[in-house]
Design a protein around this motif. Structure first.
Motif, short mmCIF file in Angstrom:
data_model
loop_
_atom_site.label_atom_id
_atom_site.label_comp_id
_atom_site.label_asym_id
_atom_site.label_seq_id
_atom_site.Cartn_x
_atom_site.Cartn_y
_atom_site.Cartn_z
N THR A 272 0.81 -1.22 0.00
CA THR A 272 0.00 0.00 0.00
C THR A 272 0.84 1.27 0.00
OG1 THR A 272 -1.77 -1.16 1.17
CG2 THR A 272 -1.84 1.25 1.18
N ARG B 158 0.96 4.05 -2.87
CA ARG B 158 0.61 5.44 -2.59
C ARG B 158 1.72 6.39 -3.06
NH1 ARG B 158 -2.82 7.42 1.84
NH2 ARG B 158 -2.76 9.70 1.77
N GLU C 216 -9.01 10.19 3.42
CA GLU C 216 -8.09 9.07 3.56
C GLU C 216 -8.75 7.72 3.29
OE1 GLU C 216 -4.62 7.02 3.97
OE2 GLU C 216 -4.96 9.17 3.72
N ASN C 217 -9.96 7.52 3.79
CA ASN C 217 -10.62 6.23 3.54
C ASN C 217 -10.93 6.03 2.06
OD1 ASN C 217 -12.60 8.18 3.45
ND2 ASN C 217 -14.14 6.97 4.55
N GLN D 82 -7.57 5.04 0.41
CA GLN D 82 -7.24 3.65 0.74
C GLN D 82 -8.09 2.67 -0.06
OE1 GLN D 82 -4.77 2.42 2.57
NE2 GLN D 82 -4.02 4.49 3.00
#
Length: 211
Positions: free
Chosen positions: A120, A124, A149-150, A153
Motif C-alpha cells: 500500500t 501510494r 483518507e478512507n 485507501q
C-alpha cells in the motif's frame, strides 16, 4: 522495431527525456492467453538500473496482472508526434516522379522483465508522484492527500503496481533524414503549412534535419 541507421536514435538522455515528455505509453506483455496491452501513464527513474526503470499501475481486474509466471518480458511503447508526408512536398517529384507517400514519427521502445507489487505505501508513493508530475502546471495542483483518507485507501486496494527495469531501449526518429536536401526543405515547409496541426512533428523535424 525496425530502425535503419539514418533513423536510429541511441542518445540515452534524449530517449529518457522523450519518455518523460510523452509519459503515456502502451504496456505489452505475453501471458498464458496471448499478447495483452494496456494504455497507462508511467514514471521513469533514469538513475535506477542500467537503462532506467519504469513504474506504473494497473487495475486489479486487468487480465494483464493475472499471470503467475515469473520473468515476464514486457515492452513499453511511447509514441511521439507523427504525420503523413505527401510526395507533393518533394522536389524530386518534379524531376522524375519516382516518389511515394510515407509517415514520419518518433517512437521509443523500452524492454525489460516486469514485476508487480501490492504494498500500500509503495502504491501510494507511486500514485502520488505520478499525480504531482501531471498536476505541476495547474494553478492549484490537486494532490492525493486532498481526498479523504478512507477514499484513497479504497482506491489503492483496487490497483496493482508494476516495475520494469529497462534492459534494452530503442529509439526511432523517422523524419525524412534519408531524403535529398531539397526534399527535406519541402517536408519542413509542408509541415509548417498545416496551420499548426503538425506543430510538434514540424518542430522536431526541423531540429533534426537542420542539425
Amino acid at each position: 522495431m525496425y530502425t535503419p541507421p539514418h533513423f536510429r536514435e541511441d542518445d540515452i538522455a534524449l530517449l529518457h527525456e522523450t519518455i518523460r515528455r510523452i509519459a503515456f505509453g502502451t504496456l505489452v506483455t505475453l501471458g498464458p492467453d496471448g499478447l495483452v496491452a494496456s494504455h497507462v501513464p508511467m514514471l521513469l527513474d533514469a538513475e535506477k538500473g542500467t537503462h532506467g526503470t519504469l513504474t506504473g499501475h494497473l487495475a486489479k481486474a486487468n487480465i494483464q496482472t493475472k499471470t503467475e509466471a515469473s520473468n515476464i518480458e514486457a515492452l513499453a511503447i511511447f509514441q511521439g508526434p507523427d504525420a503523413y508526408i505527401t510526395p507533393n512536398w518533394y522536389a524530386t517529384k518534379q524531376e522524375h516522379g519516382k516518389v511515394v507517400p510515407t509517415w514520419n514519427y518518433v517512437a521509443v521502445h523500452a524492454y525489460g522483465q516486469i514485476s508487480f507489487f501490492e504494498d500500500t505505501e509503495r502504491l501510494r508513493d507511486q500514485v502520488s508522484r505520478l499525480t504531482d508530475k501531471h498536476e505541476a502546471e495547474n494553478a492549484e495542483p490537486w494532490a492525493v492527500n486532498d481526498a479523504p483518507e478512507n477514499f484513497v485507501q479504497s482506491h489503492l486496494k483496487g490497483i496493482i503496481g508494476f516495475e520494469i527495469p529497462i534492459t534494452r531501449i530503442d529509439g526511432k526518429w523517422k523524419l525524412s533524414q534519408n531524403r535529398p536536401a531539397e526534399d527535406k526543405k519541402g517536408v519542413m515547409s509542408g509541415l509548417d503549412s498545416r496551420d499548426g496541426a503538425d506543430a510538434a512533428i514540424s518542430s522536431v523535424t526541423r531540429e533534426r534535419l537542420q542539425s
